[in-house]
Design a protein around this motif. Structure first.
Motif, PDB file in Angstrom:
ATOM      1  N   GLU A 256       0.781  -1.244  -0.029  1.00  0.00           N
ATOM      2  CA  GLU A 256      -0.052   0.066  -0.212  1.00  0.00           C
ATOM      3  C   GLU A 256       0.952   1.362  -0.026  1.00  0.00           C
ATOM      4  OE1 GLU A 256      -3.489   2.321   2.619  1.00  0.00           O
ATOM      5  OE2 GLU A 256      -2.554   0.395   3.460  1.00  0.00           O
ATOM      6  N   ILE A 257       1.966   1.193   0.839  1.00  0.00           N
ATOM      7  CA  ILE A 257       2.811   2.615   1.027  1.00  0.00           C
ATOM      8  C   ILE A 257       3.516   2.534  -0.467  1.00  0.00           C
ATOM      9  CG2 ILE A 257       4.772   3.467   2.083  1.00  0.00           C
ATOM     10  CD1 ILE A 257       2.628   3.677   3.932  1.00  0.00           C
ATOM     11  N   ILE A 258       4.036   1.463  -1.015  1.00  0.00           N
ATOM     12  CA  ILE A 258       4.599   1.529  -2.218  1.00  0.00           C
ATOM     13  C   ILE A 258       3.867   2.320  -3.284  1.00  0.00           C
ATOM     14  CG2 ILE A 258       5.716   0.108  -4.014  1.00  0.00           C
ATOM     15  CD1 ILE A 258       6.721  -1.825  -1.584  1.00  0.00           C
ATOM     16  N   ASP A 259       2.519   1.671  -3.204  1.00  0.00           N
ATOM     17  CA  ASP A 259       1.683   2.164  -4.168  1.00  0.00           C
ATOM     18  C   ASP A 259       1.323   3.539  -4.187  1.00  0.00           C
ATOM     19  OD1 ASP A 259       1.328  -0.224  -5.887  1.00  0.00           O
ATOM     20  OD2 ASP A 259      -0.434  -0.579  -4.363  1.00  0.00           O
ATOM     21  N   LYS A 260       1.396   4.293  -3.097  1.00  0.00           N
ATOM     22  CA  LYS A 260       1.154   5.592  -2.643  1.00  0.00           C
ATOM     23  C   LYS A 260       2.513   6.411  -3.115  1.00  0.00           C
ATOM     24  CE  LYS A 260      -1.737   5.602   1.314  1.00  0.00           C
ATOM     25  NZ  LYS A 260      -2.024   5.847   2.787  1.00  0.00           N
ATOM     26  N   ARG A 261       3.720   5.654  -2.938  1.00  0.00           N
ATOM     27  CA  ARG A 261       5.006   6.584  -3.398  1.00  0.00           C
ATOM     28  C   ARG A 261       5.219   6.468  -5.164  1.00  0.00           C
ATOM     29  NH1 ARG A 261       8.113   7.468   0.750  1.00  0.00           N
ATOM     30  NH2 ARG A 261       8.260   6.368   2.495  1.00  0.00           N
ATOM     31  N   LEU A 262       4.449   5.543  -5.670  1.00  0.00           N
ATOM     32  CA  LEU A 262       4.476   5.515  -7.240  1.00  0.00           C
ATOM     33  C   LEU A 262       3.428   6.460  -7.498  1.00  0.00           C
ATOM     34  CD1 LEU A 262       4.947   1.682  -7.835  1.00  0.00           C
ATOM     35  CD2 LEU A 262       6.351   3.340  -8.481  1.00  0.00           C
ATOM     36  N   HIS A 263       2.339   6.670  -6.804  1.00  0.00           N
ATOM     37  CA  HIS A 263       1.215   7.735  -7.181  1.00  0.00           C
ATOM     38  C   HIS A 263       1.793   9.141  -7.055  1.00  0.00           C
ATOM     39  CE1 HIS A 263      -2.756   9.315  -7.792  1.00  0.00           C
ATOM     40  NE2 HIS A 263      -2.660   9.925  -6.640  1.00  0.00           N
ATOM     41  N   ARG A 264       2.530   9.316  -5.953  1.00  0.00           N
ATOM     42  CA  ARG A 264       3.096  10.632  -5.633  1.00  0.00           C
ATOM     43  C   ARG A 264       4.142  10.977  -6.850  1.00  0.00           C
ATOM     44  NH1 ARG A 264       6.227  12.826  -0.440  1.00  0.00           N
ATOM     45  NH2 ARG A 264       6.405  15.050  -1.255  1.00  0.00           N
ATOM     46  N   ALA A 265       5.026   9.897  -6.866  1.00  0.00           N
ATOM     47  CA  ALA A 265       6.052  10.124  -8.186  1.00  0.00           C
ATOM     48  C   ALA A 265       5.212  10.564  -9.392  1.00  0.00           C
ATOM     49  CB  ALA A 265       6.805   9.044  -8.393  1.00  0.00           C
ATOM     50  N   ALA A 266       4.134   9.899  -9.823  1.00  0.00           N
ATOM     51  CA  ALA A 266       3.306  10.217 -10.989  1.00  0.00           C
ATOM     52  C   ALA A 266       3.071  11.635 -10.897  1.00  0.00           C
ATOM     53  CB  ALA A 266       2.199   9.554 -11.280  1.00  0.00           C
ATOM     54  N   GLU A 267       2.549  12.316  -9.878  1.00  0.00           N
ATOM     55  CA  GLU A 267       2.348  13.693  -9.491  1.00  0.00           C
ATOM     56  C   GLU A 267       3.341  14.472  -9.845  1.00  0.00           C
ATOM     57  OE1 GLU A 267       0.302  13.560  -5.804  1.00  0.00           O
ATOM     58  OE2 GLU A 267      -1.829  12.998  -6.544  1.00  0.00           O
TER      59      GLU A 267
END
Length: 206
Positions: free
Chosen positions: A143-154
Motif C-alpha cells: 500500500e505504501i509503495i503504491d502511494k509512493r508511485l502515485h506521488r511520483a506520477a504527480e
C-alpha cells in the motif's frame, strides 16, 4: 580567480537513489558540503545536533521564519523543517558547493528566490525499476509503495522546471555526471561577469 560555491538542489522520486548518489559524490569529491536542515522534531537515536539536523524548539524555528533566517521551510507530520540561510551561504563563501536534497515544492521556491541555483532531478531508468527498488527495500507495505508511485506520477509534472535530469542507473557513473554538471555551472558566463570585465580591462591595457 576566487571561486564562490554554488547552490545545488537535488530532488527525485522516492526510491530513485538520491541519498546514495549524493553520498557517493561526497565520498569521491571534497569540494561539496551537504546542507544541514533545521527541524523541530526530536533527535532519533544516534543523531547529533549539527550533523543530521540542527534541532531547535518550535518557538526558535518560528523566530527563524520571522527573521528570514531560512531559505525555505515546510511542515511535515506536525514538525517544521527548513534550510538555514547562514549555514548555506557561509559554506558557499568558503568555496564549497552546497548540496540541498529537497522535494519539488521547496526546490521551486529556492529557484524563485535564487535564480542562479542549479536544480537537478534524479530519475530511475524506468517506472518498473522504480517499483523494483521500492520493493527491494523490504521496509514498506504494498500500500505504501503504491502511494509512493502515485506521488511520483504527480511529481513528474514538475520535472520540466529543473535544469537537468540524472538517470541513476549505475551510481558511480551518475555521481560522476552530477559532479560534471555542477562544475560546468561554475563556468556559466552569468556567474563570471567580474572576471570577464577584469579580462577586458587587462586586454585594453596590454
Amino acid at each position: 580567480m576566487s571561486e564562490q560555491g554554488i547552490l545545488v538542489v537535488v530532488s527525485g522520486f522516492s526510491g530513485a537513489g538520491k541519498g546514495t548518489l549524493i553520498k557517493a559524490m561526497l565520498d569521491r569529491y571534497h569540494s561539496y558540503a551537504l546542507s544541514v536542515s533545521a527541524t523541530t522534531r526530536a533527535p532519533r537515536e544516534g543523531e547529533a545536533d549539527g550533523r543530521e539536523y540542527f534541532f531547535v524548539t518550535r518557538e526558535k524555528f518560528e523566530q527563524m521564519i520571522e527573521e528570514e533566517q531560512l531559505i525555505e521551510h515546510a511542515m511535515y507530520v506536525n514538525n517544521y523543517y527548513g534550510t538555514p540561510r547562514q549555514y548555506v551561504f557561509q559554506q558557499m563563501a568558503d568555496g564549497k558547493d552546497v548540496i540541498l536534497e529537497i522535494e519539488i515544492q521547496g526546490a521551486l521556491k529556492i529557484k524563485e528566490r535564487f535564480p542562479e541555483a542549479l536544480l537537478l532531478f534524479v530519475m530511475p531508468p524506468s517506472a518498473d525499476e522504480l517499483r523494483r527498488r521500492l520493493v527491494g527495500r523490504g521496509t514498506e507495505s504494498e500500500e505504501i509503495i503504491d502511494k509512493r508511485l502515485h506521488r511520483a506520477a504527480e511529481e513528474a509534472s514538475g520535472i520540466t522546471s529543473y535544469d537537468y535530469i540524472l538517470i541513476n542507473d549505475k551510481v558511480e557513473q551518475c555521481a560522476q555526471e552530477m559532479h560534471e554538471l555542477i562544475q560546468a555551472q561554475h563556468r556559466r558566463v552569468s556567474g563570471n561577469l567580474d572576471f570577464i570585465e577584469q579580462m577586458k580591462a587587462e586586454l585594453k591595457a596590454v
